[in-house]
Design a protein around this motif. Structure first.
Motif, PDB file in Angstrom:
ATOM      1  N   ILE A 193       0.864  -1.140  -0.078  1.00  0.00           N
ATOM      2  CA  ILE A 193       0.009  -0.145  -0.141  1.00  0.00           C
ATOM      3  C   ILE A 193       0.902   1.127  -0.187  1.00  0.00           C
ATOM      4  O   ILE A 193       0.649   2.181  -0.536  1.00  0.00           O
ATOM      5  N   GLY A 194       2.140   1.204   0.720  1.00  0.00           N
ATOM      6  CA  GLY A 194       2.614   2.318   0.756  1.00  0.00           C
ATOM      7  C   GLY A 194       3.491   2.728  -0.491  1.00  0.00           C
ATOM      8  O   GLY A 194       3.773   3.679  -0.740  1.00  0.00           O
ATOM      9  N   LEU A 195       4.053   1.585  -1.174  1.00  0.00           N
ATOM     10  CA  LEU A 195       4.561   2.194  -2.524  1.00  0.00           C
ATOM     11  C   LEU A 195       3.499   2.445  -3.454  1.00  0.00           C
ATOM     12  O   LEU A 195       3.734   3.467  -4.136  1.00  0.00           O
ATOM     13  N   ASP A 240      14.551   1.071  11.694  1.00  0.00           N
ATOM     14  CA  ASP A 240      13.676   0.120  11.974  1.00  0.00           C
ATOM     15  C   ASP A 240      12.865   0.676  12.935  1.00  0.00           C
ATOM     16  O   ASP A 240      13.295   1.011  13.978  1.00  0.00           O
ATOM     17  N   LEU A 241      11.356   0.723  12.611  1.00  0.00           N
ATOM     18  CA  LEU A 241      10.573   1.188  13.255  1.00  0.00           C
ATOM     19  C   LEU A 241      10.163   0.516  14.428  1.00  0.00           C
ATOM     20  O   LEU A 241       9.614   1.107  15.522  1.00  0.00           O
ATOM     21  N   SER A 242      10.503  -0.734  14.530  1.00  0.00           N
ATOM     22  CA  SER A 242      10.369  -1.516  15.925  1.00  0.00           C
ATOM     23  C   SER A 242      11.465  -1.192  16.940  1.00  0.00           C
ATOM     24  O   SER A 242      11.169  -1.654  18.123  1.00  0.00           O
ATOM     25  N   ASN A 271       1.481   7.453   8.639  1.00  0.00           N
ATOM     26  CA  ASN A 271       1.930   6.023   9.336  1.00  0.00           C
ATOM     27  C   ASN A 271       1.547   4.899   8.664  1.00  0.00           C
ATOM     28  O   ASN A 271       0.455   4.515   9.204  1.00  0.00           O
ATOM     29  N   ASN A 272       2.163   4.419   7.612  1.00  0.00           N
ATOM     30  CA  ASN A 272       1.494   3.528   6.795  1.00  0.00           C
ATOM     31  C   ASN A 272       2.156   2.110   7.043  1.00  0.00           C
ATOM     32  O   ASN A 272       1.642   1.029   7.230  1.00  0.00           O
ATOM     33  N   ALA A 273       3.658   2.087   7.565  1.00  0.00           N
ATOM     34  CA  ALA A 273       4.387   0.671   7.712  1.00  0.00           C
ATOM     35  C   ALA A 273       3.642  -0.122   8.769  1.00  0.00           C
ATOM     36  O   ALA A 273       3.157   0.310   9.971  1.00  0.00           O
ATOM     37  N   GLY A 274       3.531  -1.408   8.565  1.00  0.00           N
ATOM     38  CA  GLY A 274       2.891  -2.280   9.624  1.00  0.00           C
ATOM     39  C   GLY A 274       3.568  -3.677   9.400  1.00  0.00           C
ATOM     40  O   GLY A 274       3.805  -3.976   8.160  1.00  0.00           O
TER      41      GLY A 274
HETATM   42  N1  LIG Z   1      -2.446  -5.425   2.491  1.00  0.00           N
HETATM   43  C1  LIG Z   1      -3.728  -5.374   3.099  1.00  0.00           C
HETATM   44  O1  LIG Z   1      -4.439  -6.351   2.578  1.00  0.00           O
HETATM   45  C2  LIG Z   1      -3.808  -4.752   4.592  1.00  0.00           C
HETATM   46  C3  LIG Z   1      -5.054  -4.710   4.893  1.00  0.00           C
HETATM   47  C4  LIG Z   1      -5.270  -4.093   6.189  1.00  0.00           C
HETATM   48  C5  LIG Z   1      -4.215  -3.401   6.873  1.00  0.00           C
HETATM   49  N2  LIG Z   1      -3.025  -3.275   6.160  1.00  0.00           N
HETATM   50  C6  LIG Z   1      -2.002  -2.638   6.758  1.00  0.00           C
HETATM   51  O2  LIG Z   1      -1.628  -1.527   5.964  1.00  0.00           O
HETATM   52  C7  LIG Z   1      -0.208  -1.538   6.247  1.00  0.00           C
HETATM   53  C8  LIG Z   1       0.787  -1.794   4.849  1.00  0.00           C
HETATM   54  O3  LIG Z   1       0.368  -3.086   4.463  1.00  0.00           O
HETATM   55  P1  LIG Z   1       1.080  -3.720   3.252  1.00  0.00           P
HETATM   56  O4  LIG Z   1       0.304  -5.042   2.873  1.00  0.00           O
HETATM   57  O5  LIG Z   1       1.232  -2.646   2.227  1.00  0.00           O
HETATM   58  O6  LIG Z   1       2.400  -4.124   3.852  1.00  0.00           O
HETATM   59  P2  LIG Z   1       3.881  -4.513   3.163  1.00  0.00           P
HETATM   60  O7  LIG Z   1       3.680  -4.777   1.404  1.00  0.00           O
HETATM   61  O8  LIG Z   1       4.548  -5.582   4.125  1.00  0.00           O
HETATM   62  O9  LIG Z   1       4.742  -3.378   3.321  1.00  0.00           O
HETATM   63  C9  LIG Z   1       5.129  -3.160   4.646  1.00  0.00           C
HETATM   64  C10 LIG Z   1       6.055  -1.936   4.702  1.00  0.00           C
HETATM   65  O10 LIG Z   1       6.441  -1.514   5.923  1.00  0.00           O
HETATM   66  C11 LIG Z   1       7.823  -1.564   5.864  1.00  0.00           C
HETATM   67  N3  LIG Z   1       8.228  -2.154   7.327  1.00  0.00           N
HETATM   68  C12 LIG Z   1       7.655  -3.090   7.842  1.00  0.00           C
HETATM   69  N4  LIG Z   1       8.321  -3.187   9.072  1.00  0.00           N
HETATM   70  C13 LIG Z   1       9.111  -2.128   9.541  1.00  0.00           C
HETATM   71  C14 LIG Z   1      10.063  -1.755  10.370  1.00  0.00           C
HETATM   72  N5  LIG Z   1      10.081  -2.508  11.274  1.00  0.00           N
HETATM   73  N6  LIG Z   1      10.556  -0.439  10.230  1.00  0.00           N
HETATM   74  C15 LIG Z   1      10.410   0.202   8.873  1.00  0.00           C
HETATM   75  N7  LIG Z   1       9.635  -0.148   7.940  1.00  0.00           N
HETATM   76  C16 LIG Z   1       8.926  -1.480   8.127  1.00  0.00           C
HETATM   77  C17 LIG Z   1       8.405  -2.470   4.768  1.00  0.00           C
HETATM   78  O11 LIG Z   1       9.667  -2.267   4.483  1.00  0.00           O
HETATM   79  P3  LIG Z   1      11.009  -3.174   4.951  1.00  0.00           P
HETATM   80  O12 LIG Z   1      10.444  -4.477   5.112  1.00  0.00           O
HETATM   81  O13 LIG Z   1      11.927  -2.852   3.855  1.00  0.00           O
HETATM   82  O14 LIG Z   1      11.152  -2.422   6.463  1.00  0.00           O
HETATM   83  C18 LIG Z   1       7.362  -1.923   3.685  1.00  0.00           C
HETATM   84  O15 LIG Z   1       7.672  -0.952   2.997  1.00  0.00           O
HETATM   85  C19 LIG Z   1       0.150  -2.420   7.360  1.00  0.00           C
HETATM   86  O16 LIG Z   1       0.066  -1.700   8.495  1.00  0.00           O
HETATM   87  C20 LIG Z   1      -0.988  -3.647   7.352  1.00  0.00           C
HETATM   88  O17 LIG Z   1      -1.059  -4.087   8.671  1.00  0.00           O
HETATM   89  C21 LIG Z   1      -2.919  -3.783   5.027  1.00  0.00           C
END
Ligand SMILES: NC(=O)c1ccc[n+]([C@@H]2O[C@H](COP(=O)([O-])OP(=O)(O)OC[C@H]3O[C@@H](n4cnc5c(N)ncnc54)[C@H](OP(=O)(O)O)[C@@H]3O)[C@@H](O)[C@H]2O)c1
Length: 129
Positions: free
Chosen positions: A17-19, A58-60, A84-87
């Motif tokens: 989603i972030g990208l 590292d946001l953790s 604040n999108n990372a998760g």
């Molecule tokens: N996809 C869905 O269907 C969905 C549905 C509901 C909610 N969400 C929420 O939306 C958010 C994004 O989801 P997504 O599916 O787009 O996830 P994703 O493709 O796994 O992307 C996560 C992003 O967060 C970064 N990240 C993860 N841990 C990090 C850390 N400790 N420090 C810094 N950066 C970190 C990752 O980069 P690096 O790994 O390089 O650090 C990556 O850029 C999350 O909070 C997720 O729970 C997603």
């Protein structure tokens, strides 16, 4: 909303989603700062997209988040938006050995504490705009 020239920091902008949000923000001519852990992915993104800047963090890790906030406040006093999108989601089960304290903490710190700290420490810059 006119985003032309608006400086936006987005966490987790290297995938998912972030990208997609980064793509859209750049299309709208915003100045985008991207934060994620992986320096290689950040550099690849920089080659691909005209992002303003990238920061590996590292946001953790709360100390890293505070250091990031200090750097961003210094380098980008015109920051206007924090996204604040990372998760992460570890699918923790409390009845399983593999669900360690470290795993629980990393999820809570990334998903909850990091947004609180970033908001707290970037708010002085954000409210100046
Ligand atoms: N996809 C869905 O269907 C969905 C549905 C509901 C909610 N969400 C929420 O939306 C958010 C994004 O989801 P997504 O599916 O787009 O996830 P994703 O493709 O796994 O992307 C996560 C992003 O967060 C970064 N990240 C993860 N841990 C990090 C850390 N400790 N420090 C810094 N950066 C970190 C990752 O980069 P690096 O790994 O390089 O650090 C990556 O850029 C999350 O909070 C997720 O729970 C997603």
């Amino acid at each position: 909303m006119n985003l032309r020239g608006v400086k936006v920091l987005i966490t987790g902008g290297t995938s998912g989603i972030g990208l997609k949000l980064v793509d859209e923000l750049i299309r709208e001519k915003a100045k985008v700062i991207v934060v994620s852990r992986n320096e290689e992915k950040l550099q690849l993104l920089k080659q691909d997209q005209p992002v303003d800047s990238v920061y590996a963090c590292d946001l953790s890790n709360p100390q890293e988040v505070i250091r990031l906030s200090e750097k961003v406040s210094q380098h980008h006093p015109n920051l206007q938006v924090l996204t604040n999108n990372a998760g992460i989601q570890h699918n923790i089960r409390f009845d399983e050995e593999t669900s360690t304290s470290e795993l629980i903490l990393s999820e809570v710190n990334t998903n909850f504490l990091a947004p609180l700290l970033l908001t707290r420490w970037l708010l002085p810059v954000l409210t100046k705009q």
